[in-house]
Design a protein around this motif. Structure first.
Motif, PDB file in Angstrom:
ATOM      1  N   ILE A 354       0.832  -1.200   0.000  1.00 52.83           N
ATOM      2  CA  ILE A 354       0.000   0.000   0.000  1.00 52.83           C
ATOM      3  C   ILE A 354       0.870   1.254   0.000  1.00 52.83           C
ATOM      4  CG2 ILE A 354      -1.838  -1.209   1.263  1.00 52.83           C
ATOM      5  CD1 ILE A 354      -0.972   0.347   3.759  1.00 52.83           C
ATOM      6  N   GLY A 355       0.224   2.408  -0.204  1.00 56.43           N
ATOM      7  CA  GLY A 355       0.927   3.686  -0.153  1.00 56.43           C
ATOM      8  C   GLY A 355       0.456   4.636  -1.233  1.00 56.43           C
ATOM      9  N   VAL A 491      -0.686  -8.112  -3.244  1.00 57.80           N
ATOM     10  CA  VAL A 491      -1.759  -7.339  -3.863  1.00 57.80           C
ATOM     11  C   VAL A 491      -1.480  -5.848  -3.666  1.00 57.80           C
ATOM     12  CG1 VAL A 491      -4.221  -6.805  -3.808  1.00 57.80           C
ATOM     13  CG2 VAL A 491      -3.461  -9.146  -3.431  1.00 57.80           C
ATOM     14  N   VAL A 492      -1.576  -5.076  -4.756  1.00 55.56           N
ATOM     15  CA  VAL A 492      -1.556  -3.615  -4.665  1.00 55.56           C
ATOM     16  C   VAL A 492      -3.004  -3.136  -4.746  1.00 55.56           C
ATOM     17  CG1 VAL A 492      -0.922  -1.470  -5.827  1.00 55.56           C
ATOM     18  CG2 VAL A 492       0.745  -3.314  -5.632  1.00 55.56           C
ATOM     19  N   SER A 493      -3.456  -2.400  -3.745  1.00 55.89           N
ATOM     20  CA  SER A 493      -4.835  -1.909  -3.751  1.00 55.89           C
ATOM     21  C   SER A 493      -4.972  -0.707  -2.835  1.00 55.89           C
ATOM     22  CB  SER A 493      -5.798  -3.009  -3.296  1.00 55.89           C
ATOM     23  OG  SER A 493      -7.127  -2.532  -3.283  1.00 55.89           O
ATOM     24  N   HIS A 494      -5.915   0.202  -3.216  1.00 52.51           N
ATOM     25  CA  HIS A 494      -6.259   1.345  -2.359  1.00 52.51           C
ATOM     26  C   HIS A 494      -7.597   1.128  -1.654  1.00 52.51           C
ATOM     27  CE1 HIS A 494      -2.918   3.405  -4.077  1.00 52.51           C
ATOM     28  NE2 HIS A 494      -3.451   3.534  -5.274  1.00 52.51           N
ATOM     29  N   TYR A 508       4.946  -1.576   2.824  1.00 52.81           N
ATOM     30  CA  TYR A 508       4.860  -0.174   2.416  1.00 52.81           C
ATOM     31  C   TYR A 508       6.266   0.307   2.071  1.00 52.81           C
ATOM     32  CZ  TYR A 508       6.373   0.573   7.286  1.00 52.81           C
ATOM     33  OH  TYR A 508       7.057   0.528   8.478  1.00 52.81           O
ATOM     34  N   ILE A 509       6.339   1.323   1.216  1.00 49.22           N
ATOM     35  CA  ILE A 509       7.633   1.844   0.765  1.00 49.22           C
ATOM     36  C   ILE A 509       7.919   3.135   1.512  1.00 49.22           C
ATOM     37  CG2 ILE A 509       8.986   2.639  -1.211  1.00 49.22           C
ATOM     38  CD1 ILE A 509       7.111   0.933  -2.982  1.00 49.22           C
ATOM     39  N   GLU A 510       9.042   3.165   2.212  1.00 51.46           N
ATOM     40  CA  GLU A 510       9.414   4.348   2.994  1.00 51.46           C
ATOM     41  C   GLU A 510      10.933   4.515   2.919  1.00 51.46           C
ATOM     42  OE1 GLU A 510       7.588   5.599   7.047  1.00 51.46           O
ATOM     43  OE2 GLU A 510       9.385   4.455   7.550  1.00 51.46           O
ATOM     44  N   ASP A 511      11.367   5.731   2.614  1.00 47.17           N
ATOM     45  CA  ASP A 511      12.805   6.020   2.490  1.00 47.17           C
ATOM     46  C   ASP A 511      13.480   5.066   1.502  1.00 47.17           C
ATOM     47  OD1 ASP A 511      12.508   7.997   4.436  1.00 47.17           O
ATOM     48  OD2 ASP A 511      12.898   6.578   6.063  1.00 47.17           O
ATOM     49  N   GLU A 516       7.913  -3.840   6.257  1.00 45.91           N
ATOM     50  CA  GLU A 516       6.828  -4.783   6.526  1.00 45.91           C
ATOM     51  C   GLU A 516       6.209  -4.525   7.888  1.00 45.91           C
ATOM     52  OE1 GLU A 516       7.012  -9.306   7.764  1.00 45.91           O
ATOM     53  OE2 GLU A 516       7.271  -9.129   5.582  1.00 45.91           O
ATOM     54  N   TYR A 517       4.875  -4.562   7.927  1.00 46.92           N
ATOM     55  CA  TYR A 517       4.170  -4.590   9.203  1.00 46.92           C
ATOM     56  C   TYR A 517       3.529  -5.972   9.335  1.00 46.92           C
ATOM     57  CZ  TYR A 517       1.062  -3.800  13.060  1.00 46.92           C
ATOM     58  OH  TYR A 517       0.433  -3.915  14.283  1.00 46.92           O
ATOM     59  N   PRO A 518       3.837  -6.715  10.369  1.00 47.87           N
ATOM     60  CA  PRO A 518       3.374  -8.119  10.475  1.00 47.87           C
ATOM     61  C   PRO A 518       1.983  -8.236  11.086  1.00 47.87           C
ATOM     62  CG  PRO A 518       4.865  -7.608  12.272  1.00 47.87           C
ATOM     63  CD  PRO A 518       4.773  -6.362  11.450  1.00 47.87           C
ATOM     64  N   GLY A 519       0.981  -7.708  10.418  1.00 46.54           N
ATOM     65  CA  GLY A 519      -0.380  -7.785  10.939  1.00 46.54           C
ATOM     66  C   GLY A 519      -1.384  -7.316   9.901  1.00 46.54           C
ATOM     67  N   THR A 520      -2.635  -7.200  10.307  1.00 52.21           N
ATOM     68  CA  THR A 520      -3.696  -6.795   9.386  1.00 52.21           C
ATOM     69  C   THR A 520      -3.647  -5.300   9.124  1.00 52.21           C
ATOM     70  OG1 THR A 520      -5.301  -6.330  11.136  1.00 52.21           O
ATOM     71  CG2 THR A 520      -5.175  -8.608  10.331  1.00 52.21           C
ATOM     72  N   TYR A 521      -4.453  -4.851   8.143  1.00 50.44           N
ATOM     73  CA  TYR A 521      -4.474  -3.430   7.803  1.00 50.44           C
ATOM     74  C   TYR A 521      -5.018  -2.589   8.952  1.00 50.44           C
ATOM     75  CZ  TYR A 521      -5.460   0.977   5.546  1.00 50.44           C
ATOM     76  OH  TYR A 521      -5.495   2.325   5.260  1.00 50.44           O
ATOM     77  N   GLU A 522      -6.034  -3.098   9.651  1.00 50.11           N
ATOM     78  CA  GLU A 522      -6.600  -2.341  10.769  1.00 50.11           C
ATOM     79  C   GLU A 522      -5.560  -2.135  11.862  1.00 50.11           C
ATOM     80  OE1 GLU A 522     -10.581  -2.381  13.639  1.00 50.11           O
ATOM     81  OE2 GLU A 522     -10.164  -4.076  12.315  1.00 50.11           O
TER      82      GLU A 522
END
Length: 647
Positions: A354-355, A491-494, A508-511, A516-522
C-alpha cells in the motif's frame, strides 16, 4: 432541496426506473449503491439535467446549485496550468481580478479620480468575496489531492486521465455547490488522497451524493444509503454498514411474508381445483378466484451476495521461501524507487502493498515478477510458479474467444462444467458463457481476467489493483476467492475494506525501502497513528545537544520489520474503545436531533392549547435531555480511555 417523484426511465423495453421517488435534503450525505447496470450514473445525469425522465419529475429549489464529478471529465484537456483550471471555480473573483489589473495599468498612464473610485469599489467587492485568498485555497486543495507544489504551474494536458480527474474534483470542491455529486471519486485516487477527500466530504456544508464501490469510503462519509434495485430507490437511514444489517432484516421479513403468501396461494388454488365443478361451492370458488386476482403479490427475495465455492489446485507445492530481494536498488534517472532494500516472503504470506501513488508499488510488482531489471539480487523460491494480474492484462484477452474458450485456454484440464462453475462464481451464468470477449464491459473483462488468474494453478499471485472496475458484489466474490486460496500473493490496492479482508501482512515503501508490518491493515492503521503520535512527542522532547547514538548491527538489520508497538490484547482494547466512541457519537447525534426537534415543537404556541400533549412532550424532552447528558459523560470517559491506550 430536490424532490424526485414517480420517476420513470426506460432503456429500450427495460425500465431502469419505475415510479421511483426520493427527497434530497440540505446537508444530507447520500451513498447511491446498486449492481452495475442498475442506473446509478443515469440518475445523477437526470438530476443534473443531462437526461430527461420518461415519466415523473425532478424538482429543485431555486437556490440549488449542482456540481457533478463524472468519468467523462477524464477526457478534458487544456494548455492552462492545473492551478488556473482549478481557479476557474472562482468566476466572479477572476473577473474582478482582470478589472483590477486593467485599472491599475490604466492608472500608470492616466491617473484620474474616477479611476481611483472605480478601483476602490472593485477592490471592496473583491475583498468581500475573499479574492485575496482564492489562490491559496486552490493550492491547498490540489496539494491535498496529491499534487506537489512544482506541479501546480504545469499544463493540464501533461497529466494522465486520473490526475486530470483530480484537478476537476478540486475545481468542484472550490465551487462549493449546494449539491455535490461524485461518481466513483476514489477510482483514480491513492490512499492518502482518498482519506483527504473523506475528511473534506465529512465537513462539507452542502448535500452530497456519492456513487462508489469503496464501502469504507461510504461508511466514513455518508449518513444515508439509497439502493437502486428493481427500478426503485430504497431508502436506508444510515451508512453502508447500517444498510447491510437493515437490508438483512428487511429481507427476513419479506422472505417470511413471501413464504406465507405462497402457502396461502397454494391452499386457495387447491380449494378452487377441488370444488370448481361443484355447483354448491361455486360462490366460494368465485370469491377465492377474485381474491387471488386482487392479491398484491410479495416479491421473492433474491440473494445478491453470491458465494464462491471452488477449490484451487496447484500443480506443485512451493518450498518455505517464496521470494527474496537482497540489496536491491531501482531508479529511473534521478527518481529513486528502491535503494539497498532487503525483504522476503514465506509460503502462506498474503501481503498488501500500500501507499501513495508515485512511490513505486507497481514497479515493485514488476521487480518481483522479474520483468523489471534491478541492481542487487532477486530470488524466487523452490517450485514457485506465479501469475501476474495488471490492468493491461485486459488487453491480452482474445476478443474473438467466448468466455468458456478463454478460460479453457487458461486451464485445459478443467471440464466445461467446472469452468461454468467458476464463471458462475464471477456472475456469468446461463448463455453469458457464450458471449464474445469483445462485447464485454470493462468490469466484465476484469472478472474474466481474474477468473483466468485464479485458474492458472499458480501458487504465487501478483495482483495490481484487481478491484478497479468491479462493483461491490464482484469485490466480495474476489475477497472470498482469495480467502480460500491456499497459496501466497502480493496485492496492490487502495480499497481498505478489500485489504483488511485479504491480507495478513502489510508492505509499504518508505525512504526507498520496502518495509513490513506483520499484521492486518486495521492493526497497521493503529500502529501508524501511534507512531505519528510518538514521533510528535519525541520531536518536542529531543535535546539538541545530545550526541546521536550509534545503532547496533542487529537493530539496523531489523529496521525494515517494525514489531507491533503493543500487545494484541492492547490493540483489541483500543479497537473496542474506539468503537465505543463512534457508537456514542452516533447516539449523541441522534439525541441532539431529537432534542432540537422537541424544542421546535415546544416553541409552537398551538401545543399549549392541549395540556395532555404538552405534558407528554415535556416528559419526552426531559428524558431526551437526561439521556444526552449521560451519553456525553460516557463519551468523555471513552475518549479518555482511547487517549490512554493510544498514548
Amino acid at each position: 432541496m430536490i424532490a424526485i417523484t414517480n420517476l420513470s426511465y426506460f432503456l429500450g423495453d427495460r425500465a431502469l426506473y419505475d415510479s421511483a421517488s426520493l427527497h434530497i435534503k440540505p446537508k444530507q450525505k447520500i451513498g447511491l449503491i446498486g449492481l452495475n447496470g442498475t442506473g446509478k450514473s443515469t440518475l445523477l445525469r437526470m438530476i443534473n439535467g443531462e437526461f430527461q425522465p420518461d415519466g415523473g419529475h425532478i424538482s429543485k429549489s431555486g437556490d440549488c446549485t449542482i456540481g457533478f464529478l463524472n468519468q467523462d471529465l477524464l477526457s478534458y484537456q487544456s494548455d492552462d496550468s492545473i492551478l488556473s483550471v482549478a481557479m476557474q471555480a472562482f468566476e466572479r473573483q477572476n473577473e474582478l481580478q482582470v478589472q483590477i489589473d486593467k485599472i491599475l495599468h490604466e492608472m500608470e498612464h492616466n491617473y484620474r479620480d474616477e479611476l481611483v473610485d472605480k478601483l476602490a469599489r472593485v477592490q471592496e467587492e473583491f475583498e468581500a468575496l475573499d479574492g485575496y485568498t482564492v489562490q491559496s485555497k486552490a493550492e491547498a486543495i490540489l496539494e491535498g489531492l496529491g499534487f506537489v507544489t512544482d506541479d501546480l504551474h504545469r499544463p493540464l494536458r501533461l497529466f494522465s486521465g486520473g490526475w486530470r480527474m483530480r484537478v476537476m474534483l478540486a475545481k468542484l470542491l472550490l465551487q462549493k455547490p449546494s449539491l455535490l455529486m461524485l461518481d466513483e471519486p476514489t477510482n483514480h485516487l491513492d490512499l492518502p488522497s482518498i482519506q483527504w477527500v473523506e475528511k473534506y466530504v465529512q465537513s462539507y456544508e452542502g448535500a452530497v451524493i456519492v456513487v462508489s464501490h469503496d464501502r469504507q469510503f461510504l461508511d466514513n462519509t455518508i449518513d444515508t444509503t439509497v439502493e437502486v434495485s428493481g427500478g426503485k430507490l430504497n431508502y436506508y437511514a444510515g451508512n453502508y454498514s447500517f444498510y447491510i444489517e437493515e437490508k438483512a432484516l428487511r429481507n427476513d421479513i419479506q422472505r417470511g411474508a413471501y413464504e406465507n403468501q405462497q402457502a396461502k396461494i397454494r391452499q386457495t388454488e387447491r380449494f378452487i381445483e377441488r370444488f370448481k365443478a361443484k355447483a354448491t361451492k361455486s360462490k366460494q370458488v368465485q370469491s377465492r378466484v377474485k381474491a387471488l386476482d386482487r392479491m398484491e403479490t410479495v416479491d421473492e427475495v433474491i440473494d445478491e451476495n453470491a458465494k464462491v465455492h471452488f477449490r484451487f489446485q496447484f500443480t506443485t507445492q512451493p518450498g518455505r521461501h517464496v521470494f527474496q530481494l537482497e540489496d536491491a536498488s531501482k531508479a529511473y534517472g534521478d527518481k529513486v524507487i528502491l535503494e539497498g532494500t532487503n525483504i522476503s516472503m514465506e509460503r502462506g504470506d498474503k501481503i498488501a502493498l500500500i501507499g501513495a501513488n508515485g512511490r513505486g508499488k507497481s514497479t515493485v510488482l514488476r521487480v518481483v515478477a522479474g520483468t523489471e531489471p534491478i541492481e542487487g539480487k532477486r530470488r524466487l523460491g523452490h517450485n514457485v510458479s506465479f501469475t501476474f494480474y495488471a490492468q493491461h492484462q485486459l488487453e491480452s484477452l482474445n476478443v474473438q474467444h467466448n468466455l468458456l474458450e478463454e478460460l479453457k485456454y487458461a486451464n485445459s484440464t478443467k471440464t466445461e462444467t467446472e469452468l461454468r462453475t467458476v464463471l458462475g462464481c464471477f456472475l456469468f451464468s446461463g448463455d453469458d458463457v457464450f458471449k464474445k470477449i469483445k462485447v464485454l464491459s470493462g468490469g466484465e473483462k476484469s472478472r474474466v481476467a481474474l477468473a483466468k488468474v485464479l485458474l492458472s494453478q499458480a501458487n504465487f499471485l501478483l495482483l495490481d489493483e484487481p478491484t478497479n472496475h468491479l462493483d461491490m458484489q464482484s469485490v466480495n466474490i474476489l475477497i472470498q476467492a482469495l480467502q480460500q486460496y491456499e497459496g501466497s500473493y502480493i496485492v496492490v490496492s487502495h480499497d481498505r475494506y478489500f485489504v483488511e479482508n485479504i491480507a495478513n501482512k502489510i508492505w509499504y515503501i518508505e525512504d526507498h525501502q520496502i518495509k513490513e508490518y506483520p499484521g492486518t491493515y486495521e492493526e497497521y492503521e493503529i500502529w501508524v497513528a501511534e507512531r505519528g503520535l510518538q514521533s510528535a512527542v519525541s520531536e518536542k522532547a529531543v535535546v539538541s545537544s545530545a550526541p546521536p547514538q550509534k545503532k547496533s548491527a542487529q537493530s539496523a538489520g531489523n529496521q525494515n520489520k517494525p514489531a507491533k508497538p503493543t500487545s494484541n490484547e492492547d490493540v483489541q482494547k483500543l479497537k473496542k474503545a474506539q468503537k465505543q466512541v463512534e457508537e456514542l457519537e452516533n447516539t449523541i447525534n441522534n439525541l441532539e436531533n431529537k432534542k432540537a426537534d422537541t424544542e421546535t415543537k415546544l416553541a409552537d404556541p398551538k401545543i399549549y392549547n392541549d395540556p395532555v400533549a404538552l405534558a407528554e412532550l415535556n416528559r419526552f424532552y426531559t428524558d431526551v435531555k437526561n439521556k444526552l447528558d449521560n451519553a456525553t459523560a460516557d463519551w468523555e470517559k471513552a475518549m479518555m480511555a482511547v487517549e490512554e491506550l493510544a498514548g
